[in-house]
Design a protein around this motif. Sequence first.
Motif, PDB file in Angstrom:
ATOM      1  N   THR A 181       0.852  -1.183   0.000  1.00  0.00           N
ATOM      2  CA  THR A 181       0.000   0.000   0.000  1.00  0.00           C
ATOM      3  C   THR A 181       0.887   1.232   0.000  1.00  0.00           C
ATOM      4  N   MET A 182       0.392   2.322  -0.562  1.00  0.00           N
ATOM      5  CA  MET A 182       1.121   3.582  -0.526  1.00  0.00           C
ATOM      6  C   MET A 182       0.835   4.268   0.812  1.00  0.00           C
ATOM      7  N   ILE A 183       1.868   4.425   1.634  1.00  0.00           N
ATOM      8  CA  ILE A 183       1.729   5.115   2.919  1.00  0.00           C
ATOM      9  C   ILE A 183       1.496   6.608   2.685  1.00  0.00           C
ATOM     10  N   ASP A 184       2.221   7.146   1.730  1.00  0.00           N
ATOM     11  CA  ASP A 184       2.017   8.523   1.276  1.00  0.00           C
ATOM     12  C   ASP A 184       2.466   8.583  -0.174  1.00  0.00           C
ATOM     13  N   ASP A 185       2.470   9.773  -0.765  1.00  0.00           N
ATOM     14  CA  ASP A 185       2.791   9.894  -2.191  1.00  0.00           C
ATOM     15  C   ASP A 185       4.202   9.427  -2.539  1.00  0.00           C
ATOM     16  N   GLY A 186       5.080   9.375  -1.545  1.00  0.00           N
ATOM     17  CA  GLY A 186       6.467   9.011  -1.832  1.00  0.00           C
ATOM     18  C   GLY A 186       6.949   7.765  -1.139  1.00  0.00           C
ATOM     19  N   THR A 187       6.017   6.955  -0.576  1.00  0.00           N
ATOM     20  CA  THR A 187       6.424   5.772   0.182  1.00  0.00           C
ATOM     21  C   THR A 187       5.474   4.612  -0.063  1.00  0.00           C
ATOM     22  N   VAL A 188       6.036   3.470  -0.488  1.00  0.00           N
ATOM     23  CA  VAL A 188       5.244   2.261  -0.629  1.00  0.00           C
ATOM     24  C   VAL A 188       5.678   1.279   0.453  1.00  0.00           C
ATOM     25  N   ALA A 189       4.696   0.718   1.154  1.00  0.00           N
ATOM     26  CA  ALA A 189       4.963  -0.245   2.220  1.00  0.00           C
ATOM     27  C   ALA A 189       4.531  -1.632   1.762  1.00  0.00           C
ATOM     28  N   PHE A 190       5.420  -2.600   1.900  1.00  0.00           N
ATOM     29  CA  PHE A 190       5.118  -3.979   1.502  1.00  0.00           C
ATOM     30  C   PHE A 190       4.785  -4.815   2.722  1.00  0.00           C
ATOM     31  N   PHE A 191       3.767  -5.657   2.571  1.00  0.00           N
ATOM     32  CA  PHE A 191       3.359  -6.557   3.648  1.00  0.00           C
ATOM     33  C   PHE A 191       4.250  -7.794   3.614  1.00  0.00           C
ATOM     34  N   GLY A 192       5.341  -7.703   4.344  1.00  0.00           N
ATOM     35  CA  GLY A 192       6.387  -8.702   4.296  1.00  0.00           C
ATOM     36  C   GLY A 192       7.672  -8.019   3.871  1.00  0.00           C
ATOM     37  N   ASP A 193       8.513  -8.756   3.178  1.00  0.00           N
ATOM     38  CA  ASP A 193       9.808  -8.225   2.744  1.00  0.00           C
ATOM     39  C   ASP A 193       9.910  -8.357   1.230  1.00  0.00           C
ATOM     40  N   ILE A 194       9.934  -7.231   0.527  1.00  0.00           N
ATOM     41  CA  ILE A 194       9.978  -7.250  -0.937  1.00  0.00           C
ATOM     42  C   ILE A 194      11.268  -7.881  -1.452  1.00  0.00           C
ATOM     43  N   LYS A 195      12.290  -7.926  -0.610  1.00  0.00           N
ATOM     44  CA  LYS A 195      13.567  -8.534  -1.032  1.00  0.00           C
ATOM     45  C   LYS A 195      13.423 -10.034  -1.246  1.00  0.00           C
ATOM     46  N   THR A 196      12.338 -10.642  -0.748  1.00  0.00           N
ATOM     47  CA  THR A 196      12.121 -12.072  -0.968  1.00  0.00           C
ATOM     48  C   THR A 196      11.555 -12.350  -2.359  1.00  0.00           C
ATOM     49  N   HIS A 197      11.157 -11.295  -3.069  1.00  0.00           N
ATOM     50  CA  HIS A 197      10.604 -11.482  -4.414  1.00  0.00           C
ATOM     51  C   HIS A 197      11.748 -11.557  -5.431  1.00  0.00           C
ATOM     52  N   PRO A 198      11.705 -12.513  -6.377  1.00  0.00           N
ATOM     53  CA  PRO A 198      12.803 -12.659  -7.351  1.00  0.00           C
ATOM     54  C   PRO A 198      13.011 -11.440  -8.239  1.00  0.00           C
ATOM     55  N   ASN A 199      11.995 -10.589  -8.378  1.00  0.00           N
ATOM     56  CA  ASN A 199      12.117  -9.375  -9.189  1.00  0.00           C
ATOM     57  C   ASN A 199      12.399  -8.136  -8.345  1.00  0.00           C
ATOM     58  N   PHE A 200      12.916  -8.359  -7.142  1.00  0.00           N
ATOM     59  CA  PHE A 200      13.140  -7.240  -6.228  1.00  0.00           C
ATOM     60  C   PHE A 200      13.968  -6.129  -6.845  1.00  0.00           C
ATOM     61  N   ARG A 201      15.054  -6.448  -7.518  1.00  0.00           N
ATOM     62  CA  ARG A 201      15.937  -5.407  -8.065  1.00  0.00           C
ATOM     63  C   ARG A 201      15.209  -4.572  -9.118  1.00  0.00           C
ATOM     64  N   ILE A 215       9.405   0.520   1.941  1.00  0.00           N
ATOM     65  CA  ILE A 215       9.439   0.120   3.342  1.00  0.00           C
ATOM     66  C   ILE A 215       8.929  -1.314   3.439  1.00  0.00           C
ATOM     67  N   ASN A 216       9.655  -2.142   4.163  1.00  0.00           N
ATOM     68  CA  ASN A 216       9.200  -3.498   4.444  1.00  0.00           C
ATOM     69  C   ASN A 216       8.569  -3.522   5.830  1.00  0.00           C
ATOM     70  N   LEU A 217       7.326  -3.967   5.924  1.00  0.00           N
ATOM     71  CA  LEU A 217       6.629  -3.982   7.208  1.00  0.00           C
ATOM     72  C   LEU A 217       6.955  -5.216   8.041  1.00  0.00           C
ATOM     73  N   ALA A 218       7.658  -6.174   7.441  1.00  0.00           N
ATOM     74  CA  ALA A 218       8.084  -7.372   8.176  1.00  0.00           C
ATOM     75  C   ALA A 218       9.355  -7.889   7.519  1.00  0.00           C
ATOM     76  N   GLU A 219      10.500  -7.468   8.039  1.00  0.00           N
ATOM     77  CA  GLU A 219      11.787  -7.859   7.458  1.00  0.00           C
ATOM     78  C   GLU A 219      11.967  -9.378   7.511  1.00  0.00           C
ATOM     79  N   ASN A 220      12.508  -9.911   6.417  1.00  0.00           N
ATOM     80  CA  ASN A 220      12.841 -11.331   6.303  1.00  0.00           C
ATOM     81  C   ASN A 220      11.624 -12.260   6.384  1.00  0.00           C
ATOM     82  N   LYS A 221      10.440 -11.692   6.148  1.00  0.00           N
ATOM     83  CA  LYS A 221       9.216 -12.490   6.135  1.00  0.00           C
ATOM     84  C   LYS A 221       8.666 -12.555   4.711  1.00  0.00           C
TER      85      LYS A 221
END
Length: 232
Positions: A181-201, A215-221
């Motif tokens: 979800t977009m927290i504000d116009d300049g910040t997207v928050a992911f439910f979990g950790d977006i780094k776990t997605h293969p297309n993260f880069r 922003i990751n709302l749950a690191e390493n999840k």
Amino acid sequence: MSAFVMSDKYPKLCKAIENFGYDIIPSDKILQFNTPEQRHIDMQMLKINNDIFLLKECNNLKRLRENKDYNIILCKNNIDGKYPHCVALNCLYISGKLYGREEAIDVSVKNYCKENGIEIVDVKQGYTRCSTAVIGKNSAITADSTIYNALTKNGIDVLKIDSGSIRLDGYDYGFIGGACTMIDDGTVAFFGDIKTHPNFRKIERFCIIHNVKIINLAENKPLTDVGGAVKI
């Protein structure tokens, strides 16, 4: 009012959003939907500017009528749990157009769009909103080809990612729009950790291009489709 409407099935994720100074308004539990989707707000609510559409079955959320900042409009029809009739409000509003599976969109939304000169763009994917992560007023991320083509045709900058790698209990995988979800116009928050997605880069570069912080709302999840969150 500074709040997000979302499922309260994941209290740690709700708490993470509260830590940014927002209240959490729990979504309803819609028994007509399949169990994994029963609390998904992207199935229950559609926000277009200051107008909010709600399913008739959303008994708890009807109290939003007390908020005079928004006009609450109830759907004309009762919800049907069978696809595609279950996606009456699972539409994507971006850059002045509404995208969704037109045959399934509730008549209240269709009438509203007609009265307000909003074009409805028909797409095959009925889960339009939960399939699409809005990253800005004119940018989005999706794994769905029909949504990608429709948005691109209408001038939206879209990042196409691979399907899968998003958790949704009861299904093989979930969708990127329901996982952030977009927290504000300049910040997207992911439910979990977006780094776990293969297309993260690719996702990271896309967000940087559009001046959006991740922003990751749950690191390493695991990245999890919770049905998204609606800011009101």
